[in-house]
Write a protein that holds these residues in place. Sequence first.
Motif, PDB file in Angstrom:
ATOM      1  N   LEU A  62       0.859  -1.181   0.158  1.00 11.35           N
ATOM      2  CA  LEU A  62       0.073   0.090  -0.012  1.00 11.35           C
ATOM      3  C   LEU A  62       1.069   1.188   0.074  1.00 11.35           C
ATOM      4  CD1 LEU A  62      -2.617  -0.948   2.602  1.00 11.35           C
ATOM      5  CD2 LEU A  62      -3.004  -0.715   0.081  1.00 11.35           C
ATOM      6  N   LEU A  63       1.735   1.404   0.844  1.00 10.12           N
ATOM      7  CA  LEU A  63       2.888   2.505   1.012  1.00 10.12           C
ATOM      8  C   LEU A  63       3.393   2.678  -0.588  1.00 10.12           C
ATOM      9  CD1 LEU A  63       4.388   1.663   4.424  1.00 10.12           C
ATOM     10  CD2 LEU A  63       3.173   3.640   3.780  1.00 10.12           C
ATOM     11  N   THR A  64       4.019   1.638  -0.881  1.00  9.80           N
ATOM     12  CA  THR A  64       4.756   1.914  -2.437  1.00  9.80           C
ATOM     13  C   THR A  64       3.857   2.316  -3.478  1.00  9.80           C
ATOM     14  OG1 THR A  64       4.655  -0.439  -2.672  1.00  9.80           O
ATOM     15  CG2 THR A  64       6.646   0.298  -1.783  1.00  9.80           C
ATOM     16  N   GLU A  65       2.454   1.712  -3.398  1.00 12.48           N
ATOM     17  CA  GLU A  65       1.449   2.294  -4.470  1.00 12.48           C
ATOM     18  C   GLU A  65       1.222   3.495  -4.320  1.00 12.48           C
ATOM     19  OE1 GLU A  65      -0.751   1.446  -8.066  1.00 12.48           O
ATOM     20  OE2 GLU A  65       0.846   0.598  -7.119  1.00 12.48           O
ATOM     21  N   ILE A  66       0.853   4.023  -3.095  1.00 11.58           N
ATOM     22  CA  ILE A  66       0.537   5.390  -2.917  1.00 11.58           C
ATOM     23  C   ILE A  66       1.798   6.473  -3.130  1.00 11.58           C
ATOM     24  CG2 ILE A  66      -0.009   7.079  -1.238  1.00 11.58           C
ATOM     25  CD1 ILE A  66      -1.337   4.875   0.625  1.00 11.58           C
ATOM     26  N   THR A  78       6.089  11.013  -2.310  1.00 10.03           N
ATOM     27  CA  THR A  78       6.531   9.815  -2.602  1.00 10.03           C
ATOM     28  C   THR A  78       7.466   9.173  -1.928  1.00 10.03           C
ATOM     29  OG1 THR A  78       6.066  10.313  -4.999  1.00 10.03           O
ATOM     30  CG2 THR A  78       7.849   8.812  -4.582  1.00 10.03           C
ATOM     31  N   ALA A  79       8.638  10.141  -1.527  1.00  9.18           N
ATOM     32  CA  ALA A  79       9.762  10.083  -0.659  1.00  9.18           C
ATOM     33  C   ALA A  79       9.414   9.458   0.592  1.00  9.18           C
ATOM     34  CB  ALA A  79      10.662  11.175  -0.503  1.00  9.18           C
ATOM     35  N   LYS A  80       8.092  10.186   1.148  1.00  8.68           N
ATOM     36  CA  LYS A  80       7.851   9.971   2.506  1.00  8.68           C
ATOM     37  C   LYS A  80       7.278   8.566   2.798  1.00  8.68           C
ATOM     38  CE  LYS A  80       3.816  11.291   3.811  1.00  8.68           C
ATOM     39  NZ  LYS A  80       2.639  12.206   4.297  1.00  8.68           N
ATOM     40  N   TYR A  81       6.305   8.232   1.840  1.00 11.38           N
ATOM     41  CA  TYR A  81       5.790   6.948   1.810  1.00 11.38           C
ATOM     42  C   TYR A  81       6.960   5.803   1.633  1.00 11.38           C
ATOM     43  CZ  TYR A  81       1.152   8.926   2.324  1.00 11.38           C
ATOM     44  OH  TYR A  81      -0.013   9.454   2.773  1.00 11.38           O
ATOM     45  N   VAL A  82       7.751   5.944   0.679  1.00 14.46           N
ATOM     46  CA  VAL A  82       8.767   5.048   0.103  1.00 14.46           C
ATOM     47  C   VAL A  82       9.726   4.814   1.449  1.00 14.46           C
ATOM     48  CG1 VAL A  82      10.882   4.565  -1.357  1.00 14.46           C
ATOM     49  CG2 VAL A  82       8.796   5.542  -2.229  1.00 14.46           C
ATOM     50  N   GLU A  83      10.152   5.715   2.006  1.00  8.81           N
ATOM     51  CA  GLU A  83      10.964   5.623   3.314  1.00  8.81           C
ATOM     52  C   GLU A  83      10.369   4.806   4.373  1.00  8.81           C
ATOM     53  OE1 GLU A  83      13.508   8.363   6.670  1.00  8.81           O
ATOM     54  OE2 GLU A  83      12.161   9.171   5.240  1.00  8.81           O
ATOM     55  N   GLU A  84       8.969   4.808   4.595  1.00  8.48           N
ATOM     56  CA  GLU A  84       8.329   4.053   5.630  1.00  8.48           C
ATOM     57  C   GLU A  84       8.210   2.688   5.026  1.00  8.48           C
ATOM     58  OE1 GLU A  84       4.144   3.177   7.814  1.00  8.48           O
ATOM     59  OE2 GLU A  84       4.401   5.422   6.736  1.00  8.48           O
ATOM     60  N   ALA A  85       7.871   2.371   3.898  1.00 11.00           N
ATOM     61  CA  ALA A  85       7.880   0.881   3.097  1.00 11.00           C
ATOM     62  C   ALA A  85       9.196   0.361   3.203  1.00 11.00           C
ATOM     63  CB  ALA A  85       7.472   1.125   1.727  1.00 11.00           C
TER      64      ALA A  85
END
Length: 377
Positions: A62-66, A78-85
């Motif tokens: 879900l994080l990477t798709e968002i 984009t960078a925020k969600y990818v970091e968590e993922a």
Amino acid sequence: MELKHLIAILSKSVGTLKITLPLFCLLMFAEDLYAQKRERKIDSLKTELERHKGLDTTRIDLLTEIGYLNYRIDLNETAKYVEEAENLSKEINYPSGIARCIYIRGVIELMHSNFDQAMNYFENSAQLYVNLDHRKRELGNSYMSIGAVHYYQSNYEQALLNYKKALAIREALGLPITNAMFNIAGVNAKIGLYDEAIAAYKRALMQYEESNDQKEIANCLNSMAAAYNEQGNFPLALEYHTKSLSISEAIRDSIGIARSLNNIGNSYELRGHYDQSLDYYQRALIYFEKNNTRNNVAEIKTNIASIYIEKGELSKAIEMLNESMGIANEIGDKEQSANCLNKLGFIHSTLEDYRLALKYYQEAKEVNMEISNQLGL
């Protein structure tokens, strides 16, 4: 651009550009639905993410798709969600998640024109995907992106090699091959094979229209128009660039808007309408600087310099070219560096400083020979 402004431009253009207002409104309505669909998908995924409390592969996906859906809207999101993922993927040892995050980081760096960093991420993602039999599609995407970096760095043979790798994978999996063919067409256009490129763009456009992929329709129209520009078919080029701009505005694609503005400026420049050209270039520059797409910033500054040359404002042209060349050297865009050197040579020849002009011309020739850029010689 406001709707009334765009309609005014269209109404003043040559006959091939005129379209009826009802048709234009229907087009805008359809494209606005595309933007709304993307935004609804992001909102839906965010809602699902809020509900999903597990620290597992579902959350990572879900994080990477968002994150990926946001890359043409807001790279910081984009960078925020990818970091968590990525952190979670490493924590639970999820190789597919790690590879996907690395790939998206490459996309972020590519959009910022950090080509060496982008290449590193894309190559690392490809190495991971090679060992994941169920991720061959993603491996093809990595090859496609590696090709894109080579393309931006004027390494056209390597770009073509990687695009063909991606094409082979997609053909083997029975997947659509439109994007791969589109990118191969882009290489053909870059090396001057415009008829082949236009034919390939037309095939790609038909497939994008069948799938109603508005972003790629706009991109394809832009690229086709650029080829028509090079062939001297300025009315058709302007028609396609203007259509591309209207689509990019409707789907709120800021990068697509900037590219269309740049290309419309180029069409006006080739027709000798320098004031109109400068207006479009300067508007495009604002978008490119906001998105920090440095290769585009370098290109547009060179384009603006060309207008200043035509208007006889040589000091402004030199300033723009030096700024452009500085960026091009930083990001490794050799073709752009050579272009700047050629223009600086021309300016100093005009100023009758032949010694300095010859120096710039010789440097440009060396760079063009290094990258086998026959058009720049």
